[in-house]
Design an enzyme around this catalytic site. Structure first.
Site, mmCIF file in Angstrom:
data_model
loop_
_atom_site.group_PDB
_atom_site.id
_atom_site.type_symbol
_atom_site.label_atom_id
_atom_site.label_comp_id
_atom_site.label_asym_id
_atom_site.label_seq_id
_atom_site.Cartn_x
_atom_site.Cartn_y
_atom_site.Cartn_z
ATOM 1 N N HIS A 1 -52.725 -44.344 12.529
ATOM 2 C CA HIS A 1 -54.019 -44.526 11.862
ATOM 3 C C HIS A 1 -55.081 -44.973 12.857
ATOM 4 O O HIS A 1 -56.135 -45.451 12.468
ATOM 5 C CB HIS A 1 -53.888 -45.565 10.744
ATOM 6 C CG HIS A 1 -53.022 -45.085 9.622
ATOM 7 N ND1 HIS A 1 -53.530 -44.599 8.443
ATOM 8 C CD2 HIS A 1 -51.676 -44.967 9.518
ATOM 9 C CE1 HIS A 1 -52.537 -44.236 7.648
ATOM 10 N NE2 HIS A 1 -51.406 -44.445 8.285
ATOM 11 N N GLU B 1 -48.091 -52.144 37.501
ATOM 12 C CA GLU B 1 -48.107 -53.041 38.658
ATOM 13 C C GLU B 1 -47.092 -52.580 39.714
ATOM 14 O O GLU B 1 -47.270 -52.828 40.901
ATOM 15 C CB GLU B 1 -47.811 -54.487 38.218
ATOM 16 C CG GLU B 1 -48.213 -55.518 39.271
ATOM 17 C CD GLU B 1 -48.107 -56.964 38.787
ATOM 18 O OE1 GLU B 1 -47.263 -57.248 37.933
ATOM 19 O OE2 GLU B 1 -48.886 -57.798 39.283
ATOM 20 N N LYS C 1 -58.366 -62.747 43.678
ATOM 21 C CA LYS C 1 -58.079 -64.187 43.795
ATOM 22 C C LYS C 1 -58.922 -64.815 44.905
ATOM 23 O O LYS C 1 -59.487 -65.902 44.734
ATOM 24 C CB LYS C 1 -56.596 -64.405 44.136
ATOM 25 C CG LYS C 1 -55.615 -64.107 43.023
ATOM 26 C CD LYS C 1 -54.217 -64.546 43.464
ATOM 27 C CE LYS C 1 -53.138 -63.884 42.622
ATOM 28 N NZ LYS C 1 -51.777 -64.174 43.100
#
Lengths: 526, 526
Positions: A387, A356, A502
């Site tokens: 793994h 960010e 937004k």
């Protein structure tokens, strides 16, 4: 007067481009490798060490990075920042998160307020509040003690505090510092709030509402969700909620909260773990003294970051090696791999803090840059990652630089000895082994079992993950990100890239859509 | 006879390289965009839909992908796989995870055993065992019911089952299918086991030890850890433990376990969620009927993957668009972004499944390939990610293809209406908005507020995340990975890249080190 210049306009950067790439298979072999491990090491705060022996650097490249640090005026820029210049130019704001844990330079006075004093005052208010909760002076309406704390926040108000809480939970239990269990509600997905509310005893819970602006959609929605649950349980929400917000937000003076603790516009969400955003939940969970130790570790590490000598400044060295890897070696990602289960969400926090901050395509003057900026950050704890995605790290077609973290001792101290070694020894053996496996590789006549090696990594080694070490670790990465932002000449402290989504989401909810957006809204039944 | 050829030797691939890149800002705008959303959609099982309207494809490129699918003989290779050819050539093994949930072709007989019958038989054994536990026929030594289940495993024995458990936990609570809480111990870090053991009631817990070979260091170490804790609590470990392993492993016939359930070498760890590896823990947690529904969803989706028509095969389409993005558009990462908090660990599972399968540099004959293979996979749930790393996705210097997942309805059904919309509607509005924001961007005279757009994404949309939908979702990604591996001509079913680290870690523990490895071992106090 500081010069803010693009990376590709710096002479030292052009010089760096002419250096010869280091082959780790050569330099990390034999006694020379052993010598590198001893030499390429910088002391950090709280007993940590940053080791970059397995990075693709040598004396010439390090000297180039040193020149780059000086030509980019990194130490001067950091000084300007911590002494209160408007470093967040886009939003015309100071950048003061370091002041929440210490003071490196001259007093920062803004609007007549000494900012260090303001942050300390808020920390003290939180400490006092937490003590009263722990001592049973602040209770629920029935006079019963609160036993759980729930943080309601998203992004920087969630990831950092959550990662820090998980990092210290077992340590606190082991050392007698565990006061209250903490939970976190972040997502606007109603199943997030429902799940947390179903798992707690609301009558004995304090909720911390965290929103700097007091307008974050997710957080206000989840606040209503929680308030409804409290009312449904016959409880008065104002007896159960506190706010962490700015003094100018609608939440600041509301009678709906037991208390309000303040931050300000100079603390970016992703850098707010050492402010009240982390302070309230960590002080309630572990006590204010633990939070103070965490701040002390961060403050000590900040001091090291102020050193203009790159060879003694772990954050600056880490940052510039990262820039070298990103812009000269052309590596696109960085993996963060803590060999500590307690740091399970630390990579997710760094993912936000880094991506960010430096995921930008324009410089601080709004001009497009012609070089790559912030990389993709991802990671999971080792040995689990071994793994999982390590296959690609070892034998994939891209080289991914690695950032290991390891501690000599476990937090809980509970261990078993199997086949002559403890679990903690096995854990540490694995991280040491991985550094060498990535650097040196292994030849094999079967190409499928061949390891090219020459894959770079660094490691931060500590004694034990305790509050001070955690503070130092957090500060290291915050400062690394800052130095990289300075070097790329971007503004690391705004986030305009989150706005468009937004705006469009509001249009969808208002049914003001057309074209493809309307079709997708229909498909999703909105 | 199937032809296994490298991607860059295929004519259709060369043709694809000559196609013109699609500009999403043009094609996704206006009515054409709406039409794409309707057209570029494939039905999946369990009510899911795969929509690729916001991918950089058009009729010409899709036709190219169709040719590529045919020239690479993807459907034939899948048929060979599910009918039992030795597709995992490196380890000379069949690849049979689809058989754990259904049968798409001819019987697979290996060593005289009908493998479908073998897997069904193990599933039935698990179902019977789980029912007896739920009904109180299998209890602890005091005759008390077991209330918790703890899986001990790492990598594929952990990530998939854990992600599936979290995906269904709230659904099960809401629908009355929640039988026992599950926890997971994976890391060799002793703080992992200590933390889980401190959080459970060991006297009423069943532990599932999962290791195909019966030799996994972390898992055996954690088994000892747990056994010591049981003994310390005055309990007999053999009354509390079951094993999921292969019939040839040292665990198979041990009297140390209440029961043993079998898998075999033809189920890779990262593809084992639908075998006993996922079956034991999910059947105990939610009941065997829920696990059976999960398998049914996966089996239905597998059927779609067997279709040679790419326009009707969501996994094949998704896979080839991914190859196009990786090899022709040169994108290095893919972000998985589920708008569902229940899928919080689904990206981590896919990170393993994808990166461990296709993070390879040699083809299935052991010859180095001259093109990029598996990308880096990372992700977090939305809307959380929007407040974190989405900044880089929107405005960073690299383009990252996105894989969204969204559901029309929440699991718990508990919601609030704020400002005229529910949380679930806000969640869905956000994912719709993001697709368009990434595709179309937004111009602005201030470059810092400008969004370049033209960033591709796909979305899988479902009604609700229930067991069938989860099975279909899992199958989709498993098959996508398989088709990409076929296209890159790599063996997606081995993982030689994890071996070197294990070998070196053993040397460290035996103190057989020198040079840099010895130095790092010393620094870590081993």
């Amino acid at each position: 007067m500081i010069n803010w210049k693009n990376l590709d306009s710096l002479d030292s950067y052009k010089e760096l481009q002419n250096t010869k790439e280091v082959n780790l298979k050569e330099v990390m072999a034999g006694e020379n490798g052993a010598k590198r491990v001893k030499d390429y090491s910088i002391k950090m705060a709280a007993g940590l060490t940053f080791n970059y022996a397995a990075k693709k650097v040598d004396a010439e490249i390090l000297s180039g990075l040193d020149k780059l640090a000086k030509e980019a005026e990194l130490a001067d820029k950091f000084k300007a920042l911590y002494e209160g210049e408007v470093i967040n130019t886009g939003e015309k704001r100071l950048v003061l998160h370091q002041l929440t844990r210490g003071q490196l330079g001259a007093d920062v006075i803004k609007d007549g307020v000494n900012k260090r004093e303001f942050y300390v005052n808020e920390q003290n208010k939180i400490a006092e509040f937490a003590k009263k909760v722990h001592q049973g002076e602040i209770t629920n309406a029935k006079g019963e003690k609160f036993t759980q704390v729930v943080q309601i926040g998203i992004g920087g108000s969630d990831l950092g505090p959550r990662a820090m809480y998980l990092a210290l939970e077992n340590w606190a239990k082991q050392t007698g510092n565990f006061k209250m269990e903490a939970k976190f509600i972040s997502n606007v997905d109603p199943d997030d709030a429902a799940s947390v509310l179903n798992s707690i005893d609301v009558a004995h819970s304090i909720f911390i509402l965290v929103s700097k602006s007091g307008t974050t959609l997710e957080t206000l929605t989840n606040e209503s969700f929680v308030k409804e649950a409290l009312v449904k349980a016959g409880l008065n929400p104002s007896n159960h909620m506190v706010a962490v917000t700015s003094e100018t937000s609608p939440l600041a003076k509301s009678p709906d909260y037991l208390a309000a603790f303040f931050m300000d516009d100079y603390i970016g969400g992703r850098f707010s773990s050492t402010s009240g955003v982390g302070g309230a939940v960590l002080s309630l969970a572990f006590g204010p003294e633990v939070f103070a130790d965490f701040l002390e570790g961060a403050a000590e590490e900040d001091k090291l970051a102020a050193n203009a000598n790159i060879y003694e400044n772990p954050a600056m060295m880490d940052a510039l090696i990262g820039v070298y890897e990103r812009n000269i070696l052309d590596y696109d990602c960085t993996a963060v791999l803590p060999y500590s289960q307690a740091l399970s969400r630390f990579p997710a926090h760094l993912q936000q803090a880094d991506m960010e901050s430096n995921g930008k395509s324009v410089n601080r003057f709004g001009e497009p840059v012609n070089y790559k900026t912030g990389p993709v950050i991802f990671g999971e704890p080792g040995t689990n990652g071994q793994h999982s995605f390590y296959q690609l790290l070892h034998q994939g077609t891209d080289i991914i630089p690695l950032q290991f973290v390891g501690f000599k001792n476990s937090q809980a101290g509970w261990d078993v000895d199997i086949q002559g070694s403890t679990s903690q020894q096995k854990l540490c053996a694995n991280v040491a082994a991985q550094i060498i496996a990535f650097a040196l590789g292994k030849d094999d006549e079967n190409n499928n079992k061949k390891f090219e090696g020459n894959r770079p990594s660094s490691i931060i080694i500590g004694e034990k993950l305790d509050p001070k070490a955690l503070g130092a670790l957090l500060s290291h990465f915050e400062n690394k990100i800052m130095f990289q932002g300075f070097t790329w000449n971007v503004n690391s402290f705004d986030q305009e890239g989150v706005q468009l989504g937004k705006v469009l989401a509001k249009k969808v909810l208002a049914h003001e859509t057309e074209g493809a957006l309307k079709e997708f809204s229909d498909l999703l039944n909105i």
